[in-house]
Enzyme design. Structure first.
Site, PDB file in Angstrom:
ATOM      1  N   GLY A 122     -38.213  -3.994 -18.361  1.00 15.99           N
ATOM      2  CA  GLY A 122     -37.273  -3.724 -19.422  1.00 15.99           C
ATOM      3  C   GLY A 122     -37.507  -5.051 -20.298  1.00 15.99           C
ATOM      4  O   GLY A 122     -37.299  -4.703 -21.478  1.00 15.99           O
ATOM      5  N   THR A 123     -37.594  -6.303 -19.766  1.00 16.76           N
ATOM      6  CA  THR A 123     -37.601  -7.286 -20.739  1.00 16.76           C
ATOM      7  C   THR A 123     -39.046  -7.266 -21.483  1.00 16.76           C
ATOM      8  O   THR A 123     -38.938  -7.370 -22.813  1.00 16.76           O
ATOM      9  CB  THR A 123     -37.689  -8.522 -19.807  1.00 16.76           C
ATOM     10  OG1 THR A 123     -36.554  -8.795 -19.148  1.00 16.76           O
ATOM     11  CG2 THR A 123     -38.114  -9.878 -20.645  1.00 16.76           C
ATOM     12  N   ASN A 173     -24.855  -5.156 -20.442  1.00 15.77           N
ATOM     13  CA  ASN A 173     -24.787  -5.490 -18.689  1.00 15.77           C
ATOM     14  C   ASN A 173     -24.073  -6.045 -18.151  1.00 15.77           C
ATOM     15  O   ASN A 173     -23.733  -6.180 -17.006  1.00 15.77           O
ATOM     16  CB  ASN A 173     -26.184  -6.020 -18.627  1.00 15.77           C
ATOM     17  CG  ASN A 173     -26.745  -7.464 -19.437  1.00 15.77           C
ATOM     18  OD1 ASN A 173     -26.662  -7.431 -20.587  1.00 15.77           O
ATOM     19  ND2 ASN A 173     -26.957  -8.430 -18.574  1.00 15.77           N
ATOM     20  N   SER A 189     -35.475   0.506 -18.115  1.00 17.68           N
ATOM     21  CA  SER A 189     -36.044  -0.338 -16.983  1.00 17.68           C
ATOM     22  C   SER A 189     -35.843   0.432 -15.661  1.00 17.68           C
ATOM     23  O   SER A 189     -34.652   0.993 -15.432  1.00 17.68           O
ATOM     24  CB  SER A 189     -35.429  -1.766 -16.823  1.00 17.68           C
ATOM     25  OG  SER A 189     -35.659  -2.243 -15.523  1.00 17.68           O
ATOM     26  N   GLY A 190     -36.829   0.622 -14.811  1.00 17.31           N
ATOM     27  CA  GLY A 190     -36.484   1.559 -13.741  1.00 17.31           C
ATOM     28  C   GLY A 190     -35.770   1.304 -12.606  1.00 17.31           C
ATOM     29  O   GLY A 190     -35.028   1.962 -12.119  1.00 17.31           O
ATOM     30  N   HIS A 191     -35.681  -0.022 -12.271  1.00 14.33           N
ATOM     31  CA  HIS A 191     -34.993  -0.632 -11.072  1.00 14.33           C
ATOM     32  C   HIS A 191     -33.546  -0.503 -11.493  1.00 14.33           C
ATOM     33  O   HIS A 191     -32.638  -0.868 -10.300  1.00 14.33           O
ATOM     34  CB  HIS A 191     -35.292  -2.078 -10.568  1.00 14.33           C
ATOM     35  CG  HIS A 191     -35.023  -3.098 -11.627  1.00 14.33           C
ATOM     36  ND1 HIS A 191     -33.906  -4.034 -11.329  1.00 14.33           N
ATOM     37  CD2 HIS A 191     -35.284  -3.476 -12.852  1.00 14.33           C
ATOM     38  CE1 HIS A 191     -33.738  -4.938 -12.034  1.00 14.33           C
ATOM     39  NE2 HIS A 191     -34.500  -4.492 -13.192  1.00 14.33           N
ATOM     40  N   CYS A 229     -21.195 -22.437 -13.481  1.00 10.34           N
ATOM     41  CA  CYS A 229     -21.833 -22.737 -11.961  1.00 10.34           C
ATOM     42  C   CYS A 229     -22.965 -21.652 -11.404  1.00 10.34           C
ATOM     43  O   CYS A 229     -23.724 -22.109 -10.854  1.00 10.34           O
ATOM     44  CB  CYS A 229     -20.702 -23.065 -11.043  1.00 10.34           C
ATOM     45  SG  CYS A 229     -20.136 -24.596 -11.057  1.00 10.34           S
TER      46      CYS A 229
END
Lengths: 125, 391
Positions: free
Chosen positions: B71-72, B151, B199-201, B325
């Site tokens: 996707g990136t 997201n 993006s597939g995942h 953090c």
């Protein structure tokens, strides 16, 4: 990510809380950075007889707080001032590099508590 | 899988049907789709079948789908590739303040290379105002890039309204659909986008499989130059098993969409209600209605996110956080800052993202465990006491 020792102190932190009428109070950190550590000490005859903490922070910040209170108890003020960030990290079996700076505030909070005590007790200290 | 997995925005579990569909393409049918012999032609058919499956998921023509590695990559390809292909028209881009780094950082790269960028803000629920986009478009604007769903907070943007504006003004529109596609119905024609990343995942497919929808007739400069794969727009031997897996994931996502959306939404609502009813000083982030079905983002005041995650992990619950953090860059989430969440509150950020595999019983386990974990950390927090004293 964390050593077993860090996780053990995080899951079962020692000396959580506050001391009623503490002899010295130290606070270090900044809420917007995600870490604030508060340390209370009780001092008798120049020796730290009790030490408690309250911490807003990540797993390592809480483990460091727990460890520094254990290390400080029973030490003279001068000995306690010698406790360093590296020593605390070593006692915990190491901290992730990126946590060494931001979450390792225990030594600084303890130093502030001792300074607070000395300011209030200029002769005894 | 042991434990309760509520990190489906990080990645999803590959479904067995998808894994099974991929397997033959590693060893038995290992051909290169560019080869003219039988093995090659079999692979070509498989890749083109997957292209049709992905096209059906977003309502495009098959030849408008370009397979990529992630996707990136799709986002990089859209932003850099469109900005470069249309540079003669101008060098100005418009993005939202809450874009994923996959869009944000290529845009920053372009900025260093002579492009200008206007960032439009979002409101407290994370919504972009289409009027702000209209106001940001200049005569030299070539591309607007706004994510379809965020997201981190799950807010779904009014992309169709933005699309109406970009079409009228003759500007290209890319929507980063990585968090949305497969999780909600997506129709590129209805949205009016020129490009859409996916993006597939993120919808039970394999990692290493992404795609870019590119509207017919749109020019794009390749990121990867080389052979003639993907009509010369994305060179490199096709990752046939990953493409087949992406296609299968698209087919399955499309088939069960409405049932899944309503089931996951019901679970999410139960979880949110349970959290808000049982913990005080919790901020529920994102838009109440315009949000991904399985997305819960809360910020628990007076505690820190990583400590929350560690204690939840001890309870068998896997989640994520946008706190300083927990970020590898040691920076609190830019999305939470953009919606105006106070810095201290950002530190208590907790994301619980549901998937098709979750159950109502798991939601109830979280509703039981989370207040306990929060109380434990607040008992340790010097800020909680101070705040209580103030009140």
């Amino acid at each position: 990510m964390y050593t077993d020792k860090v996780m053990e102190h995080f899951m079962n932190p020692r000396n959580v809380g506050e001391i009623e009428n503490p002899d010295g109070v130290g606070e270090e950190g900044n809420p917007s950075c995600g870490d604030v550590m508060q340390i209370h000490i009780k001092v008798e005859g120049g020796i730290i007889t009790d030490c408690k903490f309250k911490t807003f922070g990540c797993g390592s910040a809480i483990a460091v707080s727990s460890m520094v209170t254990e290390m400080a108890k029973g030490k003279t003020l001068d000995e306690a001032l010698q406790i360093s960030r590296d020593q605390i990290a070593d006692e915990l079996g190491g901290l992730p590099p990126r946590k060494m700076h931001c979450s390792n505030l225990g030594a600084d909070a303890l130093r502030k508590a001792i300074e607070d005590y000395r300011q209030k007790h200029p002769v005894a200290g | 899988m042991n434990g309760i997995y509520l990190d489906n925005m990080a990645t999803t579990q590959c479904r067995p049907e998808i894994f099974d569909a991929m397997l033959p393409w590693f060893m038995e049918h290992f051909g290169n789709p560019l080869s003219l012999h039988k093995l090659g032609q079999e692979a070509l058919v498989a890749v083109e079948n997957a292209r049709s499956q992905v096209a059906a998921l977003v309502n495009s023509a098959p030849d408008e789908i370009i397979f990529t590695g992630t996707g990136t990559e799709s986002c990089n390809f859209a932003v850099k590739g469109l900005a470069q292909a249309y540079a003669k028209k101008g060098r100005h881009l418009v993005i939202s303040a809450i874009e994923h780094h996959a869009v944000f950082n290529p845009v920053k790269y372009l900025e260093k290379n002579g492009y200008e960028v206007t960032e439009v803000p979002v409101d407290a629920s994370g919504l972009v105002d289409p009027e702000d986009v209209a106001g940001a478009i200049r005569p030299d604007t070539v591309l607007v890039s706004v994510m379809l769903a965020n997201n981190e907070i799950g807010t779904i943007q009014p992309v169709a309204e933005i699309g109406a504006i970009t079409r009228q003004r003759g500007v290209l529109l890319h929507a980063d659909g990585c968090a949305a596609v497969g999780n909600i119905p997506v129709d590129v024609a209805a949205l009016g986008v020129d490009a859409l990343s996916l993006s597939g995942h993120k919808f039970n497919g394999p990692k290493g499989a992404g795609a870019l929808y590119l509207k017919k007739g749109t020019r794009i400069t390749p990121l990867i130059h080389g052979g003639v794969q993907e009509q010369g727009r994305r060179a490199g031997a096709d990752n046939v098993p990953a493409i087949v897996g992406l296609g299968k994931a698209a087919e399955l996502a499309a088939a069960g969409m409405s049932e899944r959306v309503s089931r996951i939404t019901a679970m999410r609502n139960r979880l949110v209600r349970g959290i808000l009813d049982n913990i005080d000083e919790v901020y529920y982030n994102g838009h109440a209605e315009a949000r991904l079905p399985g997305h819960v983002n809360v910020a628990v005041n007076f505690v820190e996110g990583e400590a929350l995650l560690l204690l939840l992990m001890h309870e068998g619950i896997m989640a994520s956080s946008g706190s300083t953090c927990t970020s590898k860059a040691l920076k609190a989430s830019h999305v939470l800052s953009a919606i105006g969440l106070p810095e201290q509150v950002c530190q208590g950020s907790l994301q619980l993202t549901l998937g098709a595999g979750n159950t109502i019983a798991e939601m109830d386990k979280v509703i039981e465990a989370l207040p306990r974990v929060v109380s434990r950390l607040r008992a340790m927090s010097p800020l909680y006491k101070k705040s209580a004293a103030k009140a």
